[in-house]
Motif scaffolding. Sequence first.
Motif, mmCIF file in Angstrom:
data_model
loop_
_atom_site.group_PDB
_atom_site.id
_atom_site.type_symbol
_atom_site.label_atom_id
_atom_site.label_comp_id
_atom_site.label_asym_id
_atom_site.label_seq_id
_atom_site.Cartn_x
_atom_site.Cartn_y
_atom_site.Cartn_z
ATOM 1 N N UNK D 1 0.967 -1.197 0.195
ATOM 2 C CA UNK D 1 -0.084 0.034 -0.111
ATOM 3 C C UNK D 1 0.897 1.172 0.119
ATOM 4 N N UNK D 2 0.487 2.215 -0.838
ATOM 5 C CA UNK D 2 1.279 3.234 -0.909
ATOM 6 C C UNK D 2 0.934 4.400 0.119
ATOM 7 N N UNK D 3 1.649 5.287 0.510
ATOM 8 C CA UNK D 3 1.239 6.381 1.323
ATOM 9 C C UNK D 3 -0.014 7.089 0.920
ATOM 10 N N UNK D 4 -0.158 7.396 -0.315
ATOM 11 C CA UNK D 4 -1.537 7.863 -0.864
ATOM 12 C C UNK D 4 -2.489 7.367 -0.417
ATOM 13 N N UNK D 5 -2.614 5.945 -0.478
ATOM 14 C CA UNK D 5 -3.550 4.853 -0.174
ATOM 15 C C UNK D 5 -4.097 4.970 1.223
ATOM 16 N N UNK D 6 -2.830 4.949 1.961
ATOM 17 C CA UNK D 6 -3.131 5.104 3.453
ATOM 18 C C UNK D 6 -3.872 6.388 3.735
ATOM 19 N N UNK D 7 -3.531 7.480 3.287
ATOM 20 C CA UNK D 7 -4.046 8.861 3.307
ATOM 21 C C UNK D 7 -5.738 8.609 2.901
ATOM 22 N N UNK D 8 -5.968 8.105 1.832
ATOM 23 C CA UNK D 8 -7.403 8.066 1.307
ATOM 24 C C UNK D 8 -8.082 7.144 2.101
ATOM 25 N N UNK D 48 -3.974 15.206 0.045
ATOM 26 C CA UNK D 48 -2.941 13.924 -0.407
ATOM 27 C C UNK D 48 -2.883 14.076 -1.832
ATOM 28 N N UNK D 49 -3.842 14.552 -2.592
ATOM 29 C CA UNK D 49 -3.934 14.477 -4.124
ATOM 30 C C UNK D 49 -3.113 15.564 -4.443
ATOM 31 N N UNK D 50 -2.786 16.613 -3.785
ATOM 32 C CA UNK D 50 -1.923 17.676 -4.280
ATOM 33 C C UNK D 50 -0.640 17.264 -3.771
ATOM 34 N N UNK D 51 -0.387 16.495 -3.001
ATOM 35 C CA UNK D 51 1.207 16.126 -2.537
ATOM 36 C C UNK D 51 1.422 15.280 -3.582
ATOM 37 N N UNK D 52 0.492 14.011 -3.923
ATOM 38 C CA UNK D 52 1.083 13.023 -4.858
ATOM 39 C C UNK D 52 0.710 12.903 -6.023
ATOM 40 N N UNK D 53 -0.064 14.069 -6.350
ATOM 41 C CA UNK D 53 -0.329 14.228 -7.817
ATOM 42 C C UNK D 53 0.569 14.541 -8.551
#
Lengths: 211, 194, 398, 103
Positions: D1-8, D48-53
């Motif tokens: 699981x990626x960090x983005x998925x954890x955040x989401x 989260x989307x701003x950071x990993x987008x």
Amino acid sequence: MLGEQIIKGMAVTAKNFFASYVSKDRLTTVQYPEERLPQKHHTRQFPFLVYDGDDVQKGLRCVACQICEKECPPKCIYIIKSKDKKVDYKGQMQVYPVTFDIDISVCMSCQICVEVCPFESIKMNTEFELSTDDRFGGLLLTKEQLAKPNSYYQKVHPEAAAESDAVIAAEKAKAEAKAKAAAEAKAKAAATVAEPAPSPAPAATPPPAKP
Amino acid sequence: MTLSIIITAIVTILAAATAMSLRNLVHSVLALAVAFAGIAAFYLQLDAQFVGFAEILVYVGAVAILIVFAILLTRSGEAPDQSVLGPGWFYGIIVSALVFTAIGWAILNSSALPTEVPVASDATVKHIGEALMTKYVLPLEIIGLVLTAAMIGAVLIALREVSTAGGSRRESAPSENLSGLTSTATNSSLGGKA
Amino acid sequence: MFNALDQVFVNALHWLVGFLPEALRPLVSSLLAVAFVLMVFPGIFAIVTVIERKGLGRIQNRYGPNRVGIPFTKIRLCGFGQFIPDGIKSLTKEDIVPRAADKVVHFLAPVVMLIPVLLAYSVLPFGRNMTITDYDAGLLFFFAVGGAVEISVFMAGWSSHNKYSLLGAMRAIAQMVSYEIPLILSAVTVVMIVGSLNLNNIVAAQNHYTFGIAHWHVFTPWGLLGFVLFFIAALAESNRTPFDLPEAESEIIAGYFTEYSGFKFALFFLGEYLGMFAISGLGITLFLGGWTAPFSFLIWVPSYVWFISKLLGIIFVFIWIRGTLPRLRMDQLMNFAWKFMLPLALINILIAGIWHFMDHDWLRWPVCSTLIVLAYVTLGRGLMQNQKLGKRIYRFAE
Amino acid sequence: MTTLQICLLASALLFAIGFAGAVTRRHAILVLIGIELMLNAANLNFIAFWRFGPHPEMLTGLMFVIFSMALAGAEAAVGLALVIAIYRHKKTSNLDEVKELKG
């Protein structure tokens, strides 16, 4: 304008702050154990017992009449009478207190004991540093702790002591006169019985001193 | 990075769940403050420093305090006697569980999510301020207007209705506190942006 | 030589950390910095409690504490050892929790009070290169954690289940929230002029000299007004007289910490004083040039000495005001915040803008000063005329 | 699981908790708290989307969060003012007892 009075007030306190270091007169408090204010004229704290002369046992004026014990509103005085008698300051044989305790944790300094005492024996002290770390025994003053010489009383309350001394002197004189009169009457009676000569003996007797 | 994010997530979600399930309202608000702090920690770990601090300032410092004041003013600080759940609570929980399942399935199975982590951009206060004053100046003005309108509206709603003319001045006194609270939210967010 | 003295703490830290492996260095160096703050500021707190009592005494023409010096000796040190028995007393007192109290919240409140206050120190520049964390948005961080103090005040007041505690907490929160606005708005002027929220940059902007006098913000018209507003708001934020309504002894016993005793009370006391130092430190950083020297011939004095002496100076003014002014009434407090401080702070922002755009023009001095005096006089008149701060009119039962 | 998925996932769970609270609880203030949690969950998504987008330098997500926070503050103020006004009228903040607007 807004804030004008605030600045005035700040100036006053700043003046206080700095001047209190310069002039000692401004300081309103006294550094107590080192410097003390003189006591007020009629300061009274807790009672003490007066004795005459040097010996506590002999000179104690108290005759254990127990009036003060009965009158004491908080009942803080405790007296035990003696079985034997001794000569009091008037020269009469009187009982004396074996135990005379005052619990100053109960005493309320009302001075009633002083007012009712007919023997000028119990008086009010000016001592106030009576704190102790034993709150039961330390605050129960015994006869030995309570007894103070008459000279001490003369020192702490000079005027009242003078008054009381005058009373005692008067009573002493009265008692002496009485004793003398009694002795003379006795002698007279003896003389009449022994030798009925008509000699006016008490012509030279001085009149008893009136207080 | 991942471990600390997981810990933050657990703390935040536990706090939020506590906030929503306790009987006592005041405890709920305190748990809510912890949840907000956790979200701020999320932002800080995602390199959004300014937003993280703003979150603490706006939510912990203003919104939580506002809710606390509302609790005190409506005297609901004690736990109620009857059930705290409304009618039909069962369906509510079912629906929210369904929502979570749907979103969670989508997140775990989506192929559109970006996989590589881009380098952190420096979202400094300077950049944010410049963006706010150039590209986003119209939304900024509108937000200012909305906040003013909200402040006036909140004051008007919470004003006690005045029955007699004489008592009007004193009656309006409690609302001053409330207007203060609202405009803290406004001014603090404005203050941060300047 | 002077530089070495100035940087002695920084160099000592680097030297200490140098013995450690590379991985541990950031952790240990930040821990050491935290330990430094935890030692220095409670130490200042201990001394300030004595200074406060002595100063108040002198203001009232008394001696104040002058007995306790070094324990078990006859050395008195003018009573500056008084904090030792004070501390022992408060730490050994019985800790009483009311039966009706909410035990957990009651226990947590002092801790929650202390944490944000200590966090606020992490962004203050105590000296040259002496900031614990150099946040880009340091000022925002300071205000954010400062806002979290109100939660702890509420926790203390509500959990005690005592009406005085609750009243005190309500008063405290209303007051803190109201005065936070002038506080932030007066800080905004500095941010506008410097163009940064970073406290190190704000200090650096004041660290240059003309004719030997430093460019502190307080030496400009808007800076002076801003500093005065900031100072008044800081007085109110730290619940000091004349704004000590939350703990007005004569009205509501001790406010939100009525039901606290022993160690918890000591924590509240510590938290209040540390908050006062933190906000004074922020005022110094924003307006009084932080760790910079006032005159260029004094730059040889170490920077942290300047910071601490400015801090003590501000605290002395706090004590002086406490010894002078009586407590305000609740409505006067609110009126003063909303009808005087807030408009003046907004006008000050305008004046700072004018100052900024009339760059390097001698004309900006008279223009800005006139505007400030006009605004002050008008607002002050308005406040006095409406009897908002005037003489109290007593109303009896009719 | 990626960090983005954890955040989401965390944000989805927060949203669900907020939603459940807002729907099930009786007390008006708790409903407001639920709404605040849902708003925060959405904000977390934006960050989260701003950071990993793909374009973090555009600051779009960040800006959205800033504006949404300001709006949330306004919403909380008005909502709580409403709660207080209702309490003054009905002496209750229980939403089941406030039925006048049902028609």
